[in-house]
Write a protein that holds these residues in place. Structure first.
Motif, PDB file in Angstrom:
ATOM      1  N   LEU A 182      35.785  56.375  57.992  1.00 29.45           N
ATOM      2  CA  LEU A 182      35.729  54.918  57.931  1.00 29.45           C
ATOM      3  C   LEU A 182      36.436  54.299  59.139  1.00 29.45           C
ATOM      4  N   LEU A 183      37.573  54.871  59.531  1.00 27.70           N
ATOM      5  CA  LEU A 183      38.289  54.367  60.701  1.00 27.70           C
ATOM      6  C   LEU A 183      37.474  54.558  61.975  1.00 27.70           C
ATOM      7  N   LEU A 184      36.637  55.585  61.994  1.00 24.52           N
ATOM      8  CA  LEU A 184      35.754  55.787  63.144  1.00 24.52           C
ATOM      9  C   LEU A 184      34.809  54.599  63.296  1.00 24.52           C
ATOM     10  N   GLY A 185      34.240  54.133  62.185  1.00 23.16           N
ATOM     11  CA  GLY A 185      33.368  52.965  62.259  1.00 23.16           C
ATOM     12  C   GLY A 185      34.107  51.718  62.695  1.00 23.16           C
ATOM     13  N   ALA A 186      35.349  51.569  62.232  1.00 22.82           N
ATOM     14  CA  ALA A 186      36.132  50.385  62.601  1.00 22.82           C
ATOM     15  C   ALA A 186      36.483  50.391  64.084  1.00 22.82           C
TER      16      ALA A 186
END
Length: 346
Positions: A182-186
């Motif tokens: 999820l942090l990758l998408g952010a």
């Protein structure tokens, strides 16, 4: 991320009876040149679909999309790069998982592609390596912050599959992998501007934590899916599911930070509805497994937990104010269910 991707009552499971060699839907077989007896056909699309657990792939794009939504940003080209990186790294974990577990699967799951001889161990390991490189390369095109997160994600995936899976740190590592996804998408959506990566991580941390805790709980239950026998683990996961669903359904206080608020009536109602869908999707099979901890029901609980990631991602996106993204993520649910009837995600 070796999730763990969701069977329903009609989905095939590792504990389901396998069809006879001549039955419709059985694995294609070719004569063995040495013995003349039937031997499994290698490297068929069906074998690779089982190895890579393609039905679980539908639970992956929502990670990056939810990561973008909590920033209050519209998904763009860099978000798409993050989705592609996530898909590659997830599939790398699937291939590496079966390669690392090939001896164990030969006893507990002899029908899996590697122990059944339908995919060779070197081919599975090569696929894991190639997919890892592809995933990190895609993330690098979205900026340095995304590259850094993807590197940490790849390291977590390989560490889990090769060492941490059978330790007490296994569920934590699996949860960390989903959180990093999820942090990758952010970070990819925030771009490469100075300080953008750190701000994106801080804004997305609560959503990443919710996804990671859910994943860790499902992973803990999955450790008993081959043998069953545990009532405590499904009950604990059920409690986690209830807590996450309750927190998601609460009204979000206004904030002056990076992430936008969920607006008045519409998005709040959508968030509450998706939170309820998440709790029901994960909770019902967990309750059944707690009441009857047999291997089939335990495995169904794991599949339900995997499938519940989609409404969880949708609820996180809606809570960030991105109703359109939330509905787009939810559109993946029927596709996941359809494919799971043909290829088990566990």
């Amino acid at each position: 991320m070796t999730q763990p991707p969701p069977p329903d009552s009609a989905a095939p499971t590792p504990d389901s009876p396998r069809p006879m060699p001549d039955a419709p839907g059985s694995v294609p077989r070719t004569p063995s040149p040495l013995s003349g007896t039937p031997a499994p056909a290698r490297n068929t699309p069906r074998a690779w679909a089982e190895l890579l657990r393609v039905s679980a792939l539908f639970t992956v794009p929502g990670d990056a999309l939810a990561g973008a939504a909590v920033l209050g940003a519209r998904p763009g080209r860099t978000t798409a790069l993050a989705v592609g990186a996530s898909l590659c790294l997830y599939e790398a974990g699937m291939a590496l998982n079966d390669w690392a577990d090939r001896d164990e699967d030969a006893v507990d799951r002899p029908h899996r592609p590697i122990p059944s001889g339908r995919v060779s161990p070197p081919a599975a390991l090569a696929a894991a390596g190639a997919l890892t490189v592809a995933g990190v390369a895609l993330a690098a095109r979205a900026g340095r912050p995304a590259f850094a997160v993807s590197t940490a994600l790849a390291a977590t995936v390989w560490s889990y599959d090769l060492h941490l899976k059978h330790t007490v740190a296994g569920p934590v590592a699996m949860g960390a992998a989903r959180s990093l996804d999820l942090l990758l998408g952010a970070t990819a959506t925030a771009g490469a501007a100075p300080g953008a990566g750190g701000g994106a991580v801080r804004a997305a941390l609560p959503a990443a934590a919710a996804l990671g805790v859910h994943t860790a709980a499902v992973t803990t239950v999955s450790r008993r899916e081959a043998h069953g026998g545990s009532t405590a683990l499904p009950l604990a996961a059920l409690a986690v599911t209830g807590a996450i669903g309750t927190l998601l359904g609460r009204r979000r206080p206004k904030s002056s930070g990076t992430a936008r608020t969920a607006g008045p009536a519409g998005p709040r109602a959508l968030t509450a509805g998706l939170a309820a869908a998440y709790a029901a999707t994960a909770g019902r099979p967990l309750l059944h497994a707690a009441l009857n901890p047999s291997p089939p029901l335990t495995q169904r609980a794991v599949g339900g937990g995997i499938r519940a990631m989609i409404p969880l991602q949708g609820a996180l996106a809606a809570r960030g104010g991105a109703a359109g993204v939330a509905l787009g993520v939810m559109a993946l649910a029927p596709l996941a269910r359809t494919v799971a009837r043909k290829v088990s995600p566990t």
